[in-house]
Design a protein around this motif. Structure first.
Motif, PDB file in Angstrom:
ATOM      1  N   ILE A  33       0.856  -1.185   0.000  1.00 27.17           N
ATOM      2  CA  ILE A  33       0.000   0.000   0.000  1.00 27.17           C
ATOM      3  C   ILE A  33       0.890   1.231   0.000  1.00 27.17           C
ATOM      4  O   ILE A  33       1.929   1.258   0.655  1.00 27.17           O
ATOM      5  CB  ILE A  33      -0.909   0.021   1.244  1.00 27.17           C
ATOM      6  CG1 ILE A  33      -1.767  -1.238   1.291  1.00 27.17           C
ATOM      7  CG2 ILE A  33      -1.776   1.265   1.269  1.00 27.17           C
ATOM      8  CD1 ILE A  33      -2.514  -1.412   2.587  1.00 27.17           C
ATOM      9  N   ASP A  34       0.463   2.278  -0.730  1.00 28.94           N
ATOM     10  CA  ASP A  34       1.205   3.542  -0.724  1.00 28.94           C
ATOM     11  C   ASP A  34       0.245   4.694  -0.975  1.00 28.94           C
ATOM     12  O   ASP A  34      -0.776   4.532  -1.634  1.00 28.94           O
ATOM     13  CB  ASP A  34       2.287   3.530  -1.794  1.00 28.94           C
ATOM     14  CG  ASP A  34       3.375   4.559  -1.547  1.00 28.94           C
ATOM     15  OD1 ASP A  34       3.324   5.238  -0.502  1.00 28.94           O
ATOM     16  OD2 ASP A  34       4.274   4.680  -2.385  1.00 28.94           O
ATOM     17  N   LEU A  35       0.575   5.846  -0.417  1.00 26.50           N
ATOM     18  CA  LEU A  35      -0.172   7.092  -0.650  1.00 26.50           C
ATOM     19  C   LEU A  35       0.614   7.954  -1.628  1.00 26.50           C
ATOM     20  O   LEU A  35       1.841   7.995  -1.574  1.00 26.50           O
ATOM     21  CB  LEU A  35      -0.322   7.867   0.660  1.00 26.50           C
ATOM     22  CG  LEU A  35      -1.385   7.359   1.606  1.00 26.50           C
ATOM     23  CD1 LEU A  35      -0.984   7.630   3.033  1.00 26.50           C
ATOM     24  CD2 LEU A  35      -2.694   8.036   1.299  1.00 26.50           C
ATOM     25  N   ASP A  60      -1.288  -6.059  -5.613  1.00 27.70           N
ATOM     26  CA  ASP A  60      -1.058  -7.456  -5.273  1.00 27.70           C
ATOM     27  C   ASP A  60       0.363  -7.807  -5.681  1.00 27.70           C
ATOM     28  O   ASP A  60       0.796  -7.487  -6.791  1.00 27.70           O
ATOM     29  CB  ASP A  60      -2.062  -8.338  -6.012  1.00 27.70           C
ATOM     30  CG  ASP A  60      -1.881  -9.804  -5.697  1.00 27.70           C
ATOM     31  OD1 ASP A  60      -1.751 -10.133  -4.510  1.00 27.70           O
ATOM     32  OD2 ASP A  60      -1.865 -10.607  -6.646  1.00 27.70           O
ATOM     33  N   LEU A  61       1.115  -8.430  -4.799  1.00 32.11           N
ATOM     34  CA  LEU A  61       2.513  -8.722  -5.082  1.00 32.11           C
ATOM     35  C   LEU A  61       2.713  -9.875  -6.054  1.00 32.11           C
ATOM     36  O   LEU A  61       3.732  -9.947  -6.718  1.00 32.11           O
ATOM     37  CB  LEU A  61       3.264  -9.021  -3.778  1.00 32.11           C
ATOM     38  CG  LEU A  61       3.455  -7.837  -2.853  1.00 32.11           C
ATOM     39  CD1 LEU A  61       4.148  -8.268  -1.578  1.00 32.11           C
ATOM     40  CD2 LEU A  61       4.243  -6.753  -3.541  1.00 32.11           C
ATOM     41  N   GLY A 121       9.774  -1.015  -4.101  1.00 33.48           N
ATOM     42  CA  GLY A 121       9.921  -0.844  -5.546  1.00 33.48           C
ATOM     43  C   GLY A 121       8.706  -1.282  -6.335  1.00 33.48           C
ATOM     44  O   GLY A 121       8.352  -0.678  -7.342  1.00 33.48           O
ATOM     45  N   ALA A 122       8.029  -2.334  -5.887  1.00 32.69           N
ATOM     46  CA  ALA A 122       6.883  -2.849  -6.626  1.00 32.69           C
ATOM     47  C   ALA A 122       5.761  -1.829  -6.693  1.00 32.69           C
ATOM     48  O   ALA A 122       5.173  -1.597  -7.748  1.00 32.69           O
ATOM     49  CB  ALA A 122       6.374  -4.134  -5.967  1.00 32.69           C
ATOM     50  N   VAL A 123       5.482  -1.180  -5.590  1.00 36.46           N
ATOM     51  CA  VAL A 123       4.375  -0.228  -5.568  1.00 36.46           C
ATOM     52  C   VAL A 123       4.812   1.136  -6.099  1.00 36.46           C
ATOM     53  O   VAL A 123       4.014   1.855  -6.695  1.00 36.46           O
ATOM     54  CB  VAL A 123       3.749  -0.135  -4.161  1.00 36.46           C
ATOM     55  CG1 VAL A 123       4.604   0.630  -3.204  1.00 36.46           C
ATOM     56  CG2 VAL A 123       2.368   0.472  -4.207  1.00 36.46           C
ATOM     57  N   GLU A 124       6.070   1.500  -5.937  1.00 31.53           N
ATOM     58  CA  GLU A 124       6.527   2.813  -6.395  1.00 31.53           C
ATOM     59  C   GLU A 124       6.487   2.925  -7.918  1.00 31.53           C
ATOM     60  O   GLU A 124       6.165   3.982  -8.454  1.00 31.53           O
ATOM     61  CB  GLU A 124       7.933   3.105  -5.881  1.00 31.53           C
ATOM     62  CG  GLU A 124       8.021   3.303  -4.381  1.00 31.53           C
ATOM     63  CD  GLU A 124       7.261   4.518  -3.881  1.00 31.53           C
ATOM     64  OE1 GLU A 124       7.073   5.480  -4.637  1.00 31.53           O
ATOM     65  OE2 GLU A 124       6.839   4.489  -2.713  1.00 31.53           O
ATOM     66  N   SER A 125       6.799   1.851  -8.632  1.00 34.15           N
ATOM     67  CA  SER A 125       6.719   1.904 -10.086  1.00 34.15           C
ATOM     68  C   SER A 125       5.271   2.043 -10.545  1.00 34.15           C
ATOM     69  O   SER A 125       4.982   2.714 -11.536  1.00 34.15           O
ATOM     70  CB  SER A 125       7.362   0.666 -10.701  1.00 34.15           C
ATOM     71  OG  SER A 125       6.643  -0.489 -10.341  1.00 34.15           O
TER      72      SER A 125
END
Length: 140
Positions: A33-35, A60-61, A121-125
């Motif tokens: 999760i990220d804002l 989802d990873l 890294g997964a969510v930031e991209s």
């Protein structure tokens, strides 16, 4: 000459993948999760007023499925308020039964360090892709 002809070059090593990425699982079983934001939005009723809106991205990873929600208002104050409520609620929870239930169902929480986008890294991209899509759709 044999050493030069049969020399082995260094190969790039791949980083260690989390175990959650390697096992098949139902959708949104392992989530990041990220804002992101803020974005200035106009009011729905009062069109002349504007406020801040932030995006919350759930990814989802395993399958890389993405869900994005809008959060209106300041996430700092919302997160501080949520922390206060969770602290009060946490005092009244039976921790032994919660821990037992969580371990039986395989529940684990792993928090990434703050201000370290390389860790998530997964969510930031995906945040980058979402920001690009929002910018493209708003600024036309």
């Amino acid at each position: 000459m044999c050493k030069l002809r049969e020399a082995k070059f260094l190969e790039q090593q791949m980083g260690q993948l989390p175990k959650a990425r390697l096992k098949p699982s139902p959708a949104f079983n392992h989530v990041m999760i990220d804002l992101f934001g803020p974005y200035s939005v106009r009011g729905e009723v009062q069109k002349r007023t504007s406020s801040k809106a932030y995006g919350v991205i759930f990814t989802d990873l395993v399958m890389r499925a993405v869900h994005i929600e809008a959060v209106f208002g300041d996430p700092r104050s919302q997160l501080i308020g949520a922390e206060r409520e969770l602290t009060e609620t946490w005092k009244s929870i039976d921790r032994q039964s919660l821990h037992k239930s969580g371990t039986e169902n395989g529940l684990t929480w792993i928090f990434g360090p703050a201000d370290s986008p390389w860790y998530q890294g997964a969510v930031e991209s995906l945040v980058k892709s979402a920001k690009r899509a929002i910018h493209f759709s708003i600024n036309q």
